[in-house]
Enzyme design. Structure first.
Site, PDB file in Angstrom:
ATOM      1  N   HIS A  20       0.828  -1.213   0.000  1.00 53.72           N
ATOM      2  CA  HIS A  20       0.000   0.000   0.000  1.00 53.72           C
ATOM      3  C   HIS A  20       0.860   1.260   0.000  1.00 53.72           C
ATOM      4  CE1 HIS A  20      -3.144  -2.808   0.870  1.00 53.72           C
ATOM      5  NE2 HIS A  20      -2.699  -3.066   2.071  1.00 53.72           N
ATOM      6  N   HIS A  45      -7.165  -4.461  -1.060  1.00 50.98           N
ATOM      7  CA  HIS A  45      -6.516  -5.761  -1.235  1.00 50.98           C
ATOM      8  C   HIS A  45      -7.120  -6.508  -2.413  1.00 50.98           C
ATOM      9  CE1 HIS A  45      -6.302  -4.740   3.066  1.00 50.98           C
ATOM     10  NE2 HIS A  45      -5.059  -5.088   2.904  1.00 50.98           N
TER      11      HIS A  45
END
Lengths: 332, 207
Positions: free
Chosen positions: A57, A219
């Protein structure tokens, strides 16, 4: 899978070697525990601000370590929570005796592992408070969480809490501020393409050329529904509508984040932001600060998310306070 | 003074956890398969990795049962990952904290420690009986342990197995399986399955 990697198993440790090499004097890396720490930690008299989560991320969280933001970030495997011993190592590295704030995204594994780390630290006499971010209005329960996911507002919480800690405020005050920001933030995202987790080697999901996934998580977990691709003007509306329906953003200054998921050029993100800004303005919402770019990403996924945060004078001042991290830098 | 149990020391706990590790290794495919049906298909592999590391710990290197159990807990949380790591880690950490000093141990002392361990799991997972989780095996085990006339660990193991069986028709309310909603019914919960193995291993080693 075509990626700039040596080996799927070494992606995270190789990136940490790079972070160390790229930011000497500002950051240091505990490779054994996969913790990125600001070089001058622990800072005497300062609350330690610690976050972390799965890798993939970036710049969240390791790119937000530095003066005015995080004291340390723990890096889990790709899309996998860090473990309590990693988090505890981060706590040890930044503990100056003034307490520690954990900023945790609402994902089941993250919440449990941070909770355990807080208990272990507490057993050692380190005072730990926690704030869980849960700002994604797309789904009540995703594939990865009970309750809403924590996404874009995490960056804003890290910035505000980091600035407050830098000014020497105590743990209670820093925690209260972090909660206020987390409570006043909402997000919604969409994906144009899937990402590929290196260890899996193939795209997480299939999306046709003319389809988008609305309400995607960070995700690759699914969102609300699949829709046909539409012009930015329309997509901006589809992102904003559920956010504005969930919380009233009129009557307070607003911080807006137009976030790229990792695979979308700034040209498109600015275009999206233009559409969003116009819609917000005509809805009577006063955006006073904004950030456009790739901040809370999902590997190379194309797409974007919008995060709005209700602010006040104090939050704006802390937002404007100097920050010096690889991923966010302004002021002096 | 209740039933006398095997005296408490690091070796007793190590025997228990090694027996559990052997069970997990033998049933890795079963646990993963249960998880594939209702979760993300890694429970067997994750638990096996963690318990292999626990089984490799040498009890002779620890001063007492409490220190050994605490190390086993931390080994699990740092190697298992996901939610199972913190859940099993919490179980052992709470157990360690509630264990009396080494030496003779009676059923009352084990009862207190077992209850503390189960409460820890309930708290960490915010799960109650009927949610189709580890708690469905652990809670009845703890209750059966307390109620047993003799052989409390044996009674606990039978109750854990029954609790595990009872998860089959349930619809999950917690954990990964809960996202499947009604589709989660029809399969035993993988967490309850491994938890029943843990109690069964205790019955074989701690009585």
């Amino acid at each position: 899978m075509k990626k700039l990697i040596n080996d799927p198993d070494r992606v995270v440790s190789d990136a940490l070697r790079g972070i160390e090499a790229a930011h000497p004097g500002t950051l240091r890396v505990d490779h054994g525990n996969r913790v990125v720490v600001r070089a001058d930690a622990p800072v005497t008299g300062k609350v330690g601000v610690v976050s972390g989560g799965g890798s993939g991320h970036e710049p969240l969280h390791s790119g937000f370590v530095g003066r005015g933001m995080l004291d340390a970030a723990c890096c889990g495997e790709v899309f996998t929570s860090p473990t309590p011993d990693q988090i505890l190592a981060a706590d040890h590295a930044v503990d100056a005796g003034s307490g520690i704030l954990h900023i945790v995204k609402n994902y089941t594994g993250d919440v449990m592992n941070f909770e355990m780390a807080a208990e272990l630290a507490g057993a050692e006499g380190i005072e730990v408070a926690s704030v869980v971010t849960a700002d994604d209005v797309a789904v009540a329960d995703s594939l990865f969480t009970a309750g809403r996911r924590g996404v874009g507002v995490t960056l804003v919480v890290e910035k505000i809490a980091g600035a407050a800690a830098e000014q020497g405020r105590d743990l209670t005050a820093v925690t209260e501020l972090a909660r206020r920001v987390a409570d006043g933030g909402r997000s919604m995202g969409l994906a144009l393409t899937s990402c590929t987790v290196p260890a899996a080697g193939k795209p997480t999901f299939d999306l046709a050329d003319d389809e988008i996934e609305l309400g995607i998580g960070i995700h690759g977990e699914p969102g609300r529904e699949r829709q046909r691709i539409a012009p930015a003007h329309e997509l901006a509306g589809r992102l904003l509508e559920p956010v504005l329906a969930d919380l009233d953003f009129t009557g307070a200054p607003v911080i807006a984040l137009c976030n790229g998921m990792g695979g979308t050029p700034l040209l498109e993100l600015y275009g999206m932001y233009a559409e969003m800004f116009e819609r917000l303005t005509s809805a009577g919402i006063r955006v006073v600060r904004s950030l456009v770019g790739n901040y809370v990403t999902s590997l190379e996924m194309a797409g974007c998310s919008i995060t709005l945060v209700r602010a006040d004078d104090e939050i704006i001042r802390l937002w404007d306070a100097p920050v010096n991290t690889p991923g966010l830098r302004w002021g002096r | 003074m209740g039933t006398l149990m095997r005296p408490l020391d690091a070796f007793a706990v190590a025997d228990w956890l090694r027996a559990f590790a052997a069970d997990v290794a033998a049933n890795e495919a079963l646990l993963t398969d249960l998880d594939r049906q209702i979760g993300d298909a890694d429970h067997g592999a994750n638990m096996n990795r963690g318990m292999r590391a626990v089984a490799a710990l040498d009890p002779a290197e620890f001063p007492d049962a409490r220190a050994f159990t605490k190390k086993a807990a931390m080994t699990l949380v740092s190697t298992v990952g996901g939610a199972s790591g913190p859940l099993y880690g919490t179980l052992l950490l709470r157990l360690a904290a509630a264990l009396p000093p080494d030496g003779p141990i009676d059923r009352d002392a084990w009862s207190v420690a077992l209850r503390a361990a189960v409460d820890g799991v309930r708290q960490r997972g915010r799960a109650e009986p009927g949610d189709k989780t580890m708690v469905d095996a652990l809670q009845p085990a703890s209750e059966a342990f307390d109620a047993a006339q003799d052989d409390p660990w044996g009674a606990a193991a039978r109750a854990a197995d029954a609790g595990r069986e009872a998860t089959t028709p349930l619809v999950a309310h917690k954990g990964r399986a809960s996202y499947l909603g009604e589709r989660s019914a029809g399969h035993a919960d993988p967490g309850a399955t491994s938890a029943a193995m843990l109690i069964r291993a205790a019955a074989g080693t701690l009585s």
